[in-house]
Design a protein around this motif. Structure first.
Motif, PDB file in Angstrom:
ATOM      1  N   LYS A  75      19.855 -15.909  68.831  1.00  0.00           N
ATOM      2  CA  LYS A  75      19.277 -15.302  67.627  1.00  0.00           C
ATOM      3  C   LYS A  75      20.356 -14.628  66.779  1.00  0.00           C
ATOM      4  O   LYS A  75      20.275 -14.620  65.542  1.00  0.00           O
ATOM      5  N   LYS A  76      21.362 -14.060  67.428  1.00  0.00           N
ATOM      6  CA  LYS A  76      22.462 -13.437  66.685  1.00  0.00           C
ATOM      7  C   LYS A  76      23.259 -14.491  65.925  1.00  0.00           C
ATOM      8  O   LYS A  76      23.731 -14.235  64.812  1.00  0.00           O
ATOM      9  N   LYS A  99      20.857 -24.141  57.411  1.00  0.00           N
ATOM     10  CA  LYS A  99      20.090 -23.196  58.214  1.00  0.00           C
ATOM     11  C   LYS A  99      18.590 -23.453  58.048  1.00  0.00           C
ATOM     12  O   LYS A  99      18.068 -23.444  56.939  1.00  0.00           O
ATOM     13  N   ASP A 150      17.816 -17.711  76.522  1.00  0.00           N
ATOM     14  CA  ASP A 150      17.975 -17.892  75.077  1.00  0.00           C
ATOM     15  C   ASP A 150      19.366 -17.421  74.635  1.00  0.00           C
ATOM     16  O   ASP A 150      19.519 -16.724  73.639  1.00  0.00           O
ATOM     17  N   TYR A 205      21.994 -17.305  64.792  1.00  0.00           N
ATOM     18  CA  TYR A 205      21.103 -17.717  63.702  1.00  0.00           C
ATOM     19  C   TYR A 205      21.149 -16.719  62.551  1.00  0.00           C
ATOM     20  O   TYR A 205      21.249 -17.104  61.380  1.00  0.00           O
ATOM     21  N   ARG A 206      21.088 -15.458  62.869  1.00  0.00           N
ATOM     22  CA  ARG A 206      21.104 -14.416  61.829  1.00  0.00           C
ATOM     23  C   ARG A 206      22.450 -14.369  61.096  1.00  0.00           C
ATOM     24  O   ARG A 206      22.511 -13.971  59.924  1.00  0.00           O
ATOM     25  N   PHE A 266      15.988 -24.035  64.573  1.00  0.00           N
ATOM     26  CA  PHE A 266      17.411 -23.919  64.911  1.00  0.00           C
ATOM     27  C   PHE A 266      17.613 -23.994  66.416  1.00  0.00           C
ATOM     28  O   PHE A 266      18.511 -24.689  66.906  1.00  0.00           O
ATOM     29  N   ARG A 267      16.778 -23.316  67.148  1.00  0.00           N
ATOM     30  CA  ARG A 267      16.866 -23.315  68.611  1.00  0.00           C
ATOM     31  C   ARG A 267      16.646 -24.720  69.169  1.00  0.00           C
ATOM     32  O   ARG A 267      17.352 -25.147  70.094  1.00  0.00           O
ATOM     33  N   THR A 298      13.156 -21.495  60.002  1.00  0.00           N
ATOM     34  CA  THR A 298      12.652 -20.800  61.184  1.00  0.00           C
ATOM     35  C   THR A 298      13.685 -20.845  62.311  1.00  0.00           C
ATOM     36  O   THR A 298      14.429 -21.828  62.455  1.00  0.00           O
ATOM     37  N   TYR A 299      13.700 -19.786  63.095  1.00  0.00           N
ATOM     38  CA  TYR A 299      14.596 -19.739  64.250  1.00  0.00           C
ATOM     39  C   TYR A 299      14.221 -20.808  65.269  1.00  0.00           C
ATOM     40  O   TYR A 299      15.086 -21.381  65.936  1.00  0.00           O
ATOM     41  N   ARG A 300      12.935 -21.091  65.379  1.00  0.00           N
ATOM     42  CA  ARG A 300      12.465 -22.082  66.339  1.00  0.00           C
ATOM     43  C   ARG A 300      13.131 -23.440  66.103  1.00  0.00           C
ATOM     44  O   ARG A 300      13.562 -24.089  67.057  1.00  0.00           O
TER      45      ARG A 300
END
Length: 295
Positions: free
Chosen positions: A257-258, A189, A237, A260-261, A196-197, A192-194
Motif C-alpha cells: 500500500k505504501k 496507476k 500484503d 501504491y500511495r 494494483f495489487r 483502486t489499490y485492489r
C-alpha cells in the motif's frame, strides 16, 4: 515329470516288504538277492528325491502367492507416508539489489559498486543510475544470467536510442527488457489499490517510479526514483524492495500500500510490470556480472 509321478504312485501302492518280493521275483529269489537289494536302495533314493522336490515346489508356490496377494498401498496411504524433503532455499537470496550511490561504494556496502562514483557520458551514475540498477536487478534475478548496472547501461544504449548520461525513460526500459527476453508492459496507476495489487501479484517483478511529492509515507526528499519490487507476499500484503538509492530501504519487506500511495502520478507511466522471461528471445544471454563491486 510323468515318470516321477509314476514312481511316487508305485511307492504309495506297495509296502516296502511287497516291493522286495516283487523285485525278488523279477530277478530271481536266491541267486540275485544282492541285485534286488541294490535296486531297492536306488528306488528308495529316487522316491526321497521326488518327495523333496515336491516339498520345495510347494514352498515356492506358497511364497509366490504371499507376494502376489500382498495389497498395494492406496494413494491416500502413499500421501500419508512420511517423506524426507530437502530444505528449500530462501527466495530472497536469489534477488539482486544493486546500490547506485558514491556513499554506498565509499563504505563498501554490499551490492555497491565502483560505478557509484563514476561518470558516464557526462553524468554521474550515482545521480541517474536508479533505472539501470532496476534493469540489472530484474535480469540477474529472473534469468540464469547476470549483469551489473553498468553492463545494463551499455546494453540499453546498444539496443535502443537511449543516449546515456541521464535517467533512462520508460520506453527505453521496456525496449531493453524486451530485447532481454522479457514480456513486460508499462502501466498507469490504477484507480483502486485492489487492481494494483492484482497486477503485482500476477507479475514476476515490477519497476516502480515513486515520489515523495505524492506521499511521504515511506520516501522523503525524493522527487522521482525507480525501484524494483519482487516476491509479493499475499498473506502479509508486503513486497520485497530493491531500492538502489537508500541502503536503509534496500532488501526490506515493505507494505504494498505504501508503494501504491507513493507512485509518481506526474509521470506518463507509474510502473512497468514484468510478466515472464523467454530464454529463446534473450538476445544478450550475458553470463557474468563482472566488475568492481561488493556482493
Amino acid at each position: 515329470m510323468k515318470k516321477k509321478n509314476k514312481k511316487k504312485k508305485f511307492f504309495e501302492k506297495y509296502s516296502l516288504r511287497r516291493m522286495i518280493n516283487v523285485i525278488a521275483v523279477t530277478v530271481g529269489r536266491k541267486q540275485n538277492q544282492f541285485l534286488a537289494g541294490l535296486l531297492l536302495i536306488v528306488m528308495i533314493c529316487l522316491a526321497f528325491a521326488a518327495q523333496k522336490q515336491t516339498r520345495e515346489k510347494k514352498v515356492q508356490e506358497t511364497i509366490s502367492n504371499q507376494i502376489t496377494s500382498e495389497p498395494e498401498s492406496t494413494p491416500s496411504e502413499a500421501a500419508s507416508a512420511p517423506s524426507v524433503s530437502s530444505p528449500t532455499a530462501n527466495p530472497e537470496e536469489e534477488i539482486y539489489t544493486f546500490l547506485q550511490g558514491p556513499k554506498s561504494w565509499g563504505n563498501r556496502l554490499q551490492w555497491s559498486g565502483e560505478w557509484g562514483e563514476t561518470f558516464y557520458d557526462g553524468g554521474s551514475f550515482g545521480g541517474f543510475g536508479c533505472g539501470l540498477c532496476c534493469l540489472a536487478n530484474v535480469y540477474s534475478s529472473l534469468t540464469p544470467y547476470a549483469c551489473t548496472p553498468v553492463q545494463a547501461y551499455q546494453y540499453a544504449k546498444k539496443v535502443t536510442d537511449y543516449g546515456g548520461g541521464g535517467a533512462i525513460d520508460w520506453g527505453y526500459l521496456r525496449q531493453t527488457l524486451s530485447a532481454l527476453g522479457f514480456q513486460c508492459e508499462v502501466k498507469q496507476k490504477p484507480s483502486t489499490y485492489r487492481q494494483f495489487r492484482e497486477d503485482i501479484a500476477a507479475g514476476s517483478a515490477a519497476i516502480v517510479l515513486v515520489s515523495s511529492n505524492d506521499s511521504k509515507c515511506y520516501w522523503t526528499d525524493t522527487p522521482g526514483h525507480y525501484v524494483t519490487v519482487f516476491l509479493y507476499d499475499q498473506k502479509k500484503d508486503k513486497i520485497f524492495l530493491a531500492d538502489s538509492g537508500d541502503p536503509n530501504h534496500n532488501r526490506h519487506w515493505v507494505s504494498l500500500k505504501k508503494i501504491y500511495r507513493s507512485l509518481k502520478t506526474s509521470s506518463a507511466w507509474q510502473y512497468l510490470l514484468v510478466w515472464s522471461y523467454d530464454k529463446q528471445a534473450d538476445l544478450w544471454k550475458h553470463k557474468n556480472a563482472n566488475g568492481n563491486w561488493v556482493r
